[in-house]
Design a protein around this motif. Structure first.
Motif, PDB file in Angstrom:
ATOM      1  N   TYR A  45     -25.528  17.559 -22.458  1.00  0.00           N
ATOM      2  CA  TYR A  45     -24.702  16.599 -23.194  1.00  0.00           C
ATOM      3  C   TYR A  45     -23.708  17.298 -24.129  1.00  0.00           C
ATOM      4  O   TYR A  45     -22.513  17.007 -24.110  1.00  0.00           O
ATOM      5  CB  TYR A  45     -25.642  15.685 -23.979  1.00  0.00           C
ATOM      6  N   SER A  69     -27.483  13.621 -12.423  1.00  0.00           N
ATOM      7  CA  SER A  69     -27.440  13.542 -13.877  1.00  0.00           C
ATOM      8  C   SER A  69     -26.065  13.914 -14.430  1.00  0.00           C
ATOM      9  O   SER A  69     -25.743  13.577 -15.560  1.00  0.00           O
ATOM     10  CB  SER A  69     -28.525  14.403 -14.506  1.00  0.00           C
ATOM     11  N   MET A  72     -24.551  10.551 -15.023  1.00  0.00           N
ATOM     12  CA  MET A  72     -25.173   9.805 -16.128  1.00  0.00           C
ATOM     13  C   MET A  72     -24.910  10.460 -17.482  1.00  0.00           C
ATOM     14  O   MET A  72     -24.672   9.779 -18.473  1.00  0.00           O
ATOM     15  CB  MET A  72     -26.667   9.655 -15.886  1.00  0.00           C
ATOM     16  N   THR A  73     -24.962  11.783 -17.528  1.00  0.00           N
ATOM     17  CA  THR A  73     -24.732  12.455 -18.811  1.00  0.00           C
ATOM     18  C   THR A  73     -23.263  12.342 -19.218  1.00  0.00           C
ATOM     19  O   THR A  73     -22.953  12.112 -20.389  1.00  0.00           O
ATOM     20  CB  THR A  73     -25.188  13.927 -18.754  1.00  0.00           C
ATOM     21  N   GLU A  75     -21.341   9.925 -18.520  1.00  0.00           N
ATOM     22  CA  GLU A  75     -21.178   8.545 -18.962  1.00  0.00           C
ATOM     23  C   GLU A  75     -21.573   8.389 -20.433  1.00  0.00           C
ATOM     24  O   GLU A  75     -20.940   7.666 -21.189  1.00  0.00           O
ATOM     25  CB  GLU A  75     -22.093   7.669 -18.113  1.00  0.00           C
ATOM     26  N   MET A  76     -22.617   9.095 -20.833  1.00  0.00           N
ATOM     27  CA  MET A  76     -23.060   9.007 -22.227  1.00  0.00           C
ATOM     28  C   MET A  76     -22.045   9.665 -23.162  1.00  0.00           C
ATOM     29  O   MET A  76     -21.818   9.195 -24.270  1.00  0.00           O
ATOM     30  CB  MET A  76     -24.435   9.648 -22.401  1.00  0.00           C
ATOM     31  N   ASP A  79     -19.061   7.444 -23.975  1.00  0.00           N
ATOM     32  CA  ASP A  79     -19.270   6.466 -25.055  1.00  0.00           C
ATOM     33  C   ASP A  79     -18.818   6.992 -26.419  1.00  0.00           C
ATOM     34  O   ASP A  79     -18.599   6.224 -27.342  1.00  0.00           O
ATOM     35  CB  ASP A  79     -20.754   6.083 -25.154  1.00  0.00           C
TER      36      ASP A  79
END
Ligand SMILES: Nc1ncnc2c1ncn2[C@@H]1O[C@H](COP(=O)(O)OP(=O)(O)O)[C@@H](O)[C@H]1O
Ligand SMILES: [Mg+2]
Lengths: 126, 207
Positions: A45, A69, A72-73, A75-76, A79
């Motif tokens: 991250y 991942s 998904m990572t 995407e975080m 944010d």
């Protein structure tokens, strides 16, 4: 110029893709976030966030991920930033990265660069 | 009622349980993934364990959010953003609370599952952690509504999660790395469903 961030489980993979993109895009800011902070396979991250910040400009940043991942990572991390400034491209990594970096080098805006990356999905290889 | 100290206690138990099962979880991932689930989970929960002293005195919402951030930044594999988002969403439903009851626990579970689905976009039956989480949640919700006490509610949750893990052996993976194997994923239990069961069992054993 729009910045490009390449995200993968593998450090070798993204540094290879970066070198490959440099054959055609000499100026465009490109950063990589591959592998974990301890040098293993995985996505990190903080690494992704730092990579985005390192190529950040008012023109924005496009993130290109491989699989699992990475998506998904990324995407975080997304944010954490303004949604008009940092975007993800839904495309195969190598083809998308070449298309995006060449487009960015030509001075296109973020949405056009993203579109160029995603258009590679429609191109047949033979 | 469960207070912040008890939550920190349980987190330590979870970290210990994941540590004990590290090799087992990694071996499961070797069969249908990339051989790292136990390593990933242990990295994450060891970081959580390191942070426990600094969380003493904090409300339960903040504790769970911190666990989520720890997992996101240390796990490395898909389990990081998935469990990370789950704990962050769980923290949001008990924000500022210093004590939680059985119903809060059910809400925490529901929010956690919502987090996993938000991040991973999977549904039940795709051979993921959700195949243990959803049945466990449903069993605990029913048990809570029926008026069971916390220990029996958690026992029923663990039982449902274990059955969920068994069920993952019978289905094809359609999400995550294991989906590349298609039919060949049948016969193997899902690592994420198993790690969730390890976590829930550790919680259950704390009551
Ligand atoms: N989209 C998803 N939704 C829910 N769970 C998922 C998803 N993708 C993967 N998983 C879970 O993650 C577990 C694998 O975790 P891990 O090994 O840490 O990730 P990776 O596959 O990136 O190495 C799987 O066993 C599965 O339970
Ligand atoms: Mg794995």
């Amino acid at each position: 110029m729009v910045g490009i961030v390449l995200v993968s489980h593998s450090e070798k993979l993204v540094s290879g893709v970066l070198d490959f993109c440099r054959l055609m895009a000499k100026e465009c800011p490109i950063a990589t976030a591959g592998g974990t902070s301890d040098g293993g396979y995985g996505t990190d991250y903080d690494k992704i966030k730092e990579a985005v910040s390192s190529v950040m400009s008012p023109e924005g940043v496009l993130i290109i991920m491989d699989l699992g991942s990475s998506v998904m990572t990324a995407e975080m991390v997304l944010d954490e930033f303004d949604s008009d400034t940092v975007m993800m491209a839904d495309c195969p990594m190598v083809e998308g990265a070449v298309a995006a970096t060449v487009e960015a080098e030509g001075g296109s805006d973020l949405l056009t660069v993203k579109q160029a990356a995603e258009e590679v999905r429609e191109v047949s290889k033979f | 009622m469960t207070d912040s100290d008890k939550v920190l206690n349980i987190l330590q138990k979870i970290a210990d349980a994941i540590h004990e099962n590290e090799q087992f979880l990694t071996d499961l991932d070797a069969a249908i993934g990339d051989n790292d689930h136990g390593i990933n989970m242990d990295k994450g929960f060891q970081k959580v364990a390191t942070d426990i002293p600094s969380l003493s005195g904090k409300d339960i919402g903040s504790i769970l959010k911190r666990v989520g951030m720890d997992l996101v930044s240390t796990v490395g594999g898909s389990a990081g953003p998935l469990y990370g988002t789950a704990f962050m969403k769980a923290g949001a439903v008990v924000a500022d609370k210093n004590e939680i009851d059985q119903e809060d626990f059910v809400s925490i579970m529901e929010a956690g599952i919502g987090g996993v689905q938000l991040r991973g976009k999977a549904v039940k039956g795709e051979k993921t952690m959700l195949d243990a989480m959803i049945p466990a949640f449903e069993a605990m919700k029913a048990s809570c509504t029926a008026g069971d006490d916390t220990p029996s509610m958690l026992k029923k949750g663990v039982e449902a999660a274990e059955n969920g893990v068994e069920y993952t052996k019978t289905i094809i993976a359609t999400k995550g790395r294991a989906s590349y194997l298609g039919e060949r994923s049948i016969g193997h239990q899902d690592p994420g469903a198993t790690s969730f069961t390890v976590i829930l069992r550790a919680i259950s054993e704390s009551y």
